[in-house]
Motif scaffolding. Structure first.
Motif, PDB file in Angstrom:
ATOM      1  N   ASP A  48     -44.807 -30.079 -91.342  1.00 14.68           N
ATOM      2  CA  ASP A  48     -45.329 -30.645 -92.660  1.00 14.68           C
ATOM      3  C   ASP A  48     -44.542 -29.848 -93.623  1.00 14.68           C
ATOM      4  O   ASP A  48     -44.827 -28.630 -93.808  1.00 14.68           O
ATOM      5  N   SER A  49     -43.616 -30.678 -94.046  1.00 17.87           N
ATOM      6  CA  SER A  49     -42.667 -30.045 -94.980  1.00 17.87           C
ATOM      7  C   SER A  49     -42.986 -29.241 -96.322  1.00 17.87           C
ATOM      8  O   SER A  49     -42.402 -28.382 -96.999  1.00 17.87           O
ATOM      9  N   GLU A  50     -44.144 -30.046 -96.929  1.00 11.81           N
ATOM     10  CA  GLU A  50     -44.579 -29.353 -97.967  1.00 11.81           C
ATOM     11  C   GLU A  50     -45.197 -28.166 -97.946  1.00 11.81           C
ATOM     12  O   GLU A  50     -44.958 -27.241 -98.624  1.00 11.81           O
ATOM     13  N   ALA A  51     -46.144 -28.114 -96.773  1.00 11.90           N
ATOM     14  CA  ALA A  51     -46.657 -26.867 -96.557  1.00 11.90           C
ATOM     15  C   ALA A  51     -45.807 -25.879 -96.084  1.00 11.90           C
ATOM     16  O   ALA A  51     -45.758 -24.301 -96.332  1.00 11.90           O
ATOM     17  N   TRP A  52     -44.662 -26.177 -95.373  1.00  5.84           N
ATOM     18  CA  TRP A  52     -43.661 -25.332 -94.906  1.00  5.84           C
ATOM     19  C   TRP A  52     -43.007 -24.526 -96.281  1.00  5.84           C
ATOM     20  O   TRP A  52     -42.716 -23.664 -96.248  1.00  5.84           O
ATOM     21  N   SER A  53     -42.527 -25.626 -97.232  1.00  2.00           N
ATOM     22  CA  SER A  53     -42.013 -25.241 -98.329  1.00  2.00           C
ATOM     23  C   SER A  53     -42.825 -24.223 -99.248  1.00  2.00           C
ATOM     24  O   SER A  53     -42.215 -23.112 -99.542  1.00  2.00           O
ATOM     25  N   GLU A  54     -43.893 -24.256 -99.354  1.00  5.17           N
ATOM     26  CA  GLU A  54     -44.850 -23.591 -99.906  1.00  5.17           C
ATOM     27  C   GLU A  54     -44.827 -21.980 -99.219  1.00  5.17           C
ATOM     28  O   GLU A  54     -45.070 -21.112 -99.887  1.00  5.17           O
ATOM     29  N   ALA A  55     -44.874 -22.294 -97.927  1.00  8.72           N
ATOM     30  CA  ALA A  55     -44.917 -20.986 -97.152  1.00  8.72           C
ATOM     31  C   ALA A  55     -43.646 -20.159 -97.294  1.00  8.72           C
ATOM     32  O   ALA A  55     -43.808 -18.899 -97.609  1.00  8.72           O
ATOM     33  N   ASP A  77     -48.590 -11.611 -90.949  1.00  7.42           N
ATOM     34  CA  ASP A  77     -49.961 -10.743 -91.375  1.00  7.42           C
ATOM     35  C   ASP A  77     -50.063 -10.467 -92.843  1.00  7.42           C
ATOM     36  O   ASP A  77     -51.021 -10.646 -93.524  1.00  7.42           O
ATOM     37  N   ARG A  78     -48.931 -10.078 -93.271  1.00  7.16           N
ATOM     38  CA  ARG A  78     -48.794  -9.901 -94.816  1.00  7.16           C
ATOM     39  C   ARG A  78     -48.898 -11.085 -95.669  1.00  7.16           C
ATOM     40  O   ARG A  78     -49.545 -11.142 -96.687  1.00  7.16           O
ATOM     41  N   SER A  79     -48.441 -12.171 -95.312  1.00 13.23           N
ATOM     42  CA  SER A  79     -48.419 -13.526 -96.072  1.00 13.23           C
ATOM     43  C   SER A  79     -50.007 -14.378 -95.872  1.00 13.23           C
ATOM     44  O   SER A  79     -50.200 -15.089 -96.708  1.00 13.23           O
ATOM     45  N   GLY A  80     -50.818 -13.797 -94.691  1.00 12.82           N
ATOM     46  CA  GLY A  80     -51.918 -14.360 -94.391  1.00 12.82           C
ATOM     47  C   GLY A  80     -51.584 -15.971 -94.042  1.00 12.82           C
ATOM     48  O   GLY A  80     -52.444 -16.914 -93.978  1.00 12.82           O
ATOM     49  N   LEU A  81     -50.482 -16.238 -93.270  1.00  5.07           N
ATOM     50  CA  LEU A  81     -50.033 -17.522 -92.944  1.00  5.07           C
ATOM     51  C   LEU A  81     -49.875 -17.837 -91.463  1.00  5.07           C
ATOM     52  O   LEU A  81     -49.348 -18.650 -90.937  1.00  5.07           O
ATOM     53  N   ARG A  82     -50.577 -16.978 -90.880  1.00  4.59           N
ATOM     54  CA  ARG A  82     -50.490 -17.009 -88.939  1.00  4.59           C
ATOM     55  C   ARG A  82     -51.164 -18.392 -88.751  1.00  4.59           C
ATOM     56  O   ARG A  82     -50.687 -18.930 -87.696  1.00  4.59           O
TER      57      ARG A  82
END
Length: 471
Positions: free
Chosen positions: A83-90, A452-457
């Motif tokens: 999901d390139s949009e979600a990846w870019s936001e990450a 952990d820091r980003s909350g993106l696990r």
């Protein structure tokens, strides 16, 4: 006295005559190429080498050049299940709010070690996600990346540029505190990076401006972007640094020249998909170069007219676009992808012969980045950046047509020896000055802490798409 001799290999020189020497040798002294020719002649003229690399059964080539990639991407591979949009936001979250200097150091070491193993002796790295999320809030991040790359030993072109408006942008700094960062503060960091690192050791610096693509022009915004672009450009040109942009498409080259004066003979520009006639005319008129990223998502969404640009006289190189979300730093892979990409577009298997693909990661890349006087080919007087490629594996046999075999069949793991500036960094697949296990462990640790820091696990919970033909 000769410092280093590589002998009895098939030398693919990439010199002006594109000589291929069946039993060839290269003599090196003081970090530069002293002689290139048949082994018997070179050994007779330069006896007593202090170090010898036996290259029988190997091709000897100039070190490969990766014309466009991103620092940081080595630790964000695979996230988001395509999901390139979600990846870019990450990436935006990670690169601005969840990545201390130790993250950038670990990623730089991992990416540079991968490049070394794959025979990439010069690599471009944008410090962050390109034209919108550069890590330019504090010099500590620049220093972490550049120092780590220097320790690996390959050459690096570190690209520094501001984020997109509006400003200020929130960043969590090296002290762990979130602050708003203005354009002026980013410019200070960019300027410090140029002054500290450009031309130091194996590091060069280039400056960058985001690509403007808006269909409707706000005069006040255009005026401000023009001012910012002029200041960023000046920060580089004062020190002789070149200029780079990421993500051009469909009219943006012409706009960058007409509205902002950013295109010039000291600039190279990535992706360049669905370009207009005016875009290509601008590149030709201004003498600017292009880096084509055939394995990138942008090359799926649009078509890069690399053959047309090259026929018009534009220098076009190949870039990996880095290792994330779904690629690698293996330039052999990207060469072959380039060939098939254009053959499919033209429905013509004669497009992009192997010699041209190899030029795009050696001599053309060096020309397009302003380093052709020292790199890109194996010629006396140039810096001794040399690699060997094993020709004896089952996928490389029979032993004929060495250029075609190297481009069509080789992969990064076939690289056996790497020399940068006369220094042997990899010999028979081993880098004795490095601890690969420690590099990998540091990268693993920083990636885990980043999640952990980003909350993106949740973004690394894999969904392979079993049983589906489309996600």
């Amino acid at each position: 006295m000769t410092d280093l001799l590589l002998r009895h290999g098939t030398v693919i020189t990439m010199d002006a005559q594109r000589r291929v020497i069946a039993d060839g040798a290269i003599a090196v002294r003081d970090g530069k190429i002293l002689a290139v020719g048949p082994t018997a002649e070179v050994e007779a003229a330069h006896p007593g080498a202090q170090q010898v690399i036996e290259a029988r059964g190997k091709a000897i080539l100039p070190g490969l050049i990766d014309g466009h990639a991103h620092a940081g991407h080595g630790l964000v591979k695979t996230m988001g299940n395509n999901d390139s949009e979600a990846w870019s936001e990450a990436c935006r979250i990670i690169y601005t709010l969840a990545s201390p200097p130790s993250f950038w150091r670990a990623e730089a070491q991992l990416a540079a070690y991968e490049r070394l193993r794959f025979g990439v002796t010069t690599g471009v790295s944008l410090l962050g996600g390109g034209d919108s999320i550069g890590r330019v809030d504090h010099p500590a991040f620049t220093d972490a990346h550049a120092t780590a790359t220097e320790e690996i030993g390959i050459r690096s072109v570190l690209v520094l540029g501001p984020t997109r408006p509006p400003f200020p942008r929130p960043y969590v700094g090296p002290d762990g505190v979130e602050r708003p960062v203005s354009f002026e503060q980013q410019l200070e960091t960019i300027t410090a990076g140029v002054e500290t690192w450009h031309g130091k050791g194996n590091v060069r610096v280039a400056t960058l401006m985001p690509v403007y693509r808006e269909a409707k022009h706000d005069p006040a915004k255009v005026k401000e972007i023009e001012r910012q672009g002029r200041l960023v450009r000046e920060a580089g040109t004062r020190r002789g640094a070149w200029f780079h942009q990421d993500g051009h498409r469909q009219g943006s080259i012409e706009m960058a020249d007409r509205m902002f004066g950013l295109i010039g003979p000291d600039s190279w520009h990535s992706h360049c998909t669905d370009l207009t006639d005016a875009d290509i005319d601008t590149l030709v008129r201004k003498g600017a170069s292009v880096v084509h990223n055939p394995s990138a998502i942008a090359a799926v969404r649009g078509y890069c007219p690399a053959p047309r640009m090259m026929e018009a006289g534009v220098t076009v190189m190949i870039g990996s676009d880095a290792t994330a979300p779904d690629r690698s730093g293996d330039m052999f892979r990207h060469m072959f992808q380039c060939i098939r990409y254009h053959q499919r577009a033209f429905r013509d298997e004669t497009m992009i012969p192997p010699g041209k693909a190899l030029e795009m990661v050696t001599v053309d890349a060096a020309k397009g980045m302003g380093i052709a006087d020292t790199l890109g080919s194996l010629e006396p007087g140039k810096l001794a950046d040399v690699i060997t490629v094993d020709l004896t594996g089952p996928h490389m046999v029979p032993a004929n047509m060495p250029v075609a075999r190297v481009v069509y069949f080789a992969n990064g793991h076939d690289v056996r020896d790497v020399v940068v500036g006369g220094r042997v960094l990899l010999q028979d697949g081993v880098a004795p000055h490095l601890d690969p296990a420690a590099i990998v462990e540091a990268a693993r640790r920083e990636s885990e802490q980043m999640l952990d820091r980003s909350g993106l696990r949740h973004m690394v919970q894999e969904d392979p798409g079993w049983g589906r033909v489309r996600r």
